[in-house]
Design an enzyme around this catalytic site. Structure first.
Site, short mmCIF file in Angstrom:
data_model
loop_
_atom_site.label_atom_id
_atom_site.label_comp_id
_atom_site.label_asym_id
_atom_site.label_seq_id
_atom_site.Cartn_x
_atom_site.Cartn_y
_atom_site.Cartn_z
N ASN A 1 36.44 46.31 54.15
CA ASN A 1 36.99 47.52 53.55
C ASN A 1 35.82 48.44 53.31
O ASN A 1 35.06 48.29 52.35
CB ASN A 1 37.71 47.18 52.23
CG ASN A 1 38.30 48.42 51.57
OD1 ASN A 1 37.68 49.49 51.58
ND2 ASN A 1 39.47 48.30 50.99
N GLU B 1 40.60 51.06 54.80
CA GLU B 1 40.31 52.24 53.98
C GLU B 1 39.31 53.16 54.68
O GLU B 1 38.31 53.57 54.08
CB GLU B 1 39.83 51.86 52.57
CG GLU B 1 40.97 51.66 51.59
CD GLU B 1 40.55 51.81 50.14
OE1 GLU B 1 40.87 52.86 49.54
OE2 GLU B 1 39.91 50.88 49.61
N TYR C 1 45.72 46.31 55.68
CA TYR C 1 45.28 46.80 54.37
C TYR C 1 46.53 46.83 53.48
O TYR C 1 47.33 47.76 53.52
CB TYR C 1 44.64 48.18 54.47
CG TYR C 1 44.33 48.80 53.13
CD1 TYR C 1 43.62 48.09 52.16
CD2 TYR C 1 44.72 50.11 52.84
CE1 TYR C 1 43.34 48.65 50.93
CE2 TYR C 1 44.44 50.68 51.61
CZ TYR C 1 43.75 49.95 50.66
OH TYR C 1 43.47 50.52 49.43
N ASP D 1 41.88 43.47 54.10
CA ASP D 1 41.91 43.54 52.64
C ASP D 1 43.36 43.32 52.23
O ASP D 1 44.17 44.24 52.29
CB ASP D 1 41.40 44.91 52.18
CG ASP D 1 41.50 45.10 50.68
OD1 ASP D 1 41.87 44.13 49.97
OD2 ASP D 1 41.22 46.21 50.20
N ASN E 1 44.25 42.40 49.23
CA ASN E 1 44.37 42.82 47.83
C ASN E 1 45.00 41.78 46.92
O ASN E 1 45.58 42.12 45.88
CB ASN E 1 45.12 44.15 47.73
CG ASN E 1 44.15 45.33 47.63
OD1 ASN E 1 43.20 45.28 46.85
ND2 ASN E 1 44.40 46.37 48.40
N ASP F 1 32.86 48.68 47.38
CA ASP F 1 33.02 47.61 46.38
C ASP F 1 33.45 46.29 47.05
O ASP F 1 33.45 45.25 46.40
CB ASP F 1 34.00 48.01 45.28
CG ASP F 1 35.29 48.65 45.79
OD1 ASP F 1 35.43 48.84 47.01
OD2 ASP F 1 36.14 48.98 44.94
N HIS F 2 33.78 46.33 48.33
CA HIS F 2 34.03 45.13 49.12
C HIS F 2 32.80 44.84 49.98
O HIS F 2 32.02 45.74 50.30
CB HIS F 2 35.22 45.34 50.06
CG HIS F 2 36.52 45.55 49.39
ND1 HIS F 2 37.52 44.60 49.34
CD2 HIS F 2 37.03 46.64 48.73
CE1 HIS F 2 38.58 45.07 48.69
NE2 HIS F 2 38.30 46.30 48.31
#
Length: 276
Positions: free
Chosen positions: A18, A45, A120, A163, A165, A266-267
């Site tokens: 991501n 993303e 995603y 991702d 999530n 942040d990933h």
């Protein structure tokens, strides 16, 4: 990172990340390629409409084959490959939203074509309640559609990354007890993602290498002043393989140092090597 051949076939490296804006973090792809040497890189993303995707910069890294599905400002997925890929035309429009959360391709591999899916999944907002938070309802509906889709067509020579999530296992989060009511680790989400995995007969490739009783994270919040010292991570990024590919798994990598790169996502990138 040297490669190990297995079963008489050259191994294939598939990475997922991501990137949280492909144009902003394009320079970091050079560092990722140097560290992991992927044959295929799946991005989430990308936050970039197709006409503005930085094809020239990506091609310079050796990815001669690229398929993108993006939109302005948010979402977006891309598959970058050194091997030929062919778009799967008939995959679903999840929840009827057309919001660029999935890209499926047929990937040319040494043992024959591989069905590769890059997902995603919606983050789901902050409140784990369908009635109070439509974003959470959308997440659950998306996963339910994915579960039904997989159950109707059990995976064969297939890989699913992205991702997702959701951190499904106790040691996929820094504190199982404290995160039980936090979106990404709530029981209803965990049950839903587990049903998708089970219904499609998918094998968790990262946990193939890292036992379930060991901590494993791929995401650390921007909110932490010192993410490494706090180490309050979650495993939101996944690689699943069909049962017929499990015997070809040779190694994995979670590029934790990438969280400390300048202008980091942040990933962090995740890679699986497989003789396929």
């Amino acid at each position: 990172m040297p490669r190990k051949a297995a079963a008489g076939r050259a191994p294939l490296r598939i990475a997922t990340w991501n990137i949280n804006s492909v144009r902003l973090r394009l320079p970091l792809l050079k560092d990722l390629v140097a560290a992991l040497e992927p044959d295929v890189l799946c991005l989430q993303e990308t936050k970039c409409p197709d006409e503005l995707f930085p094809h020239e910069g990506v091609a310079a890294l050796g990815f001669g084959h690229r398929l993108v599905r993006g939109m302005k400002g948010y979402n977006g997925v891309a598959i970058l490959s050194k091997r030929p890929i062919l778009l799967r035309e008939d995959d679903p429009d999840w929840c009827g939203k057309g919001d660029c959360r999935h890209l499926g391709v047929s990937l040319d591999a040494p043992g024959g074509p591989i069905e590769l899916h890059n997902f995603y999944i919606p983050a789901g907002g902050d409140i784990p309640d369908r009635e109070k938070n439509p974003k959470f309802g959308h997440k659950l509906d998306f996963v339910a559609e994915g579960t039904a889709w997989s159950a109707a067509r059990p995976a064969r020579r297939a890989i699913m990354v992205g991702d997702l999530n959701i951190a499904p296992l106790e040691h996929d989060v820094w504190s199982h007890k404290q995160l039980l009511d936090v979106v990404s680790h709530t029981p209803i989400e965990v049950e839903a993602l587990t049903a998708w995995q089970r219904g499609g007969e998918w094998h968790d490739a990262l946990r193939h290498f890292v036992p379930a009783d060991q901590k494993l994270y791929t995401w650390w919040s921007y909110r932490a002043r010192d993410w490494r010292a706090a180490d309050r991570g979650r495993r939101l990024d996944h690689v699943w393989v069909s049962q017929d590919l499990v015997g070809g798994l040779t190694r994995h990598a979670v590029l934790k140092d990438a969280r400390g790169w300048t202008q980091a996502s942040d990933h962090v990138p995740v890679m699986v090597e497989i003789a396929a």
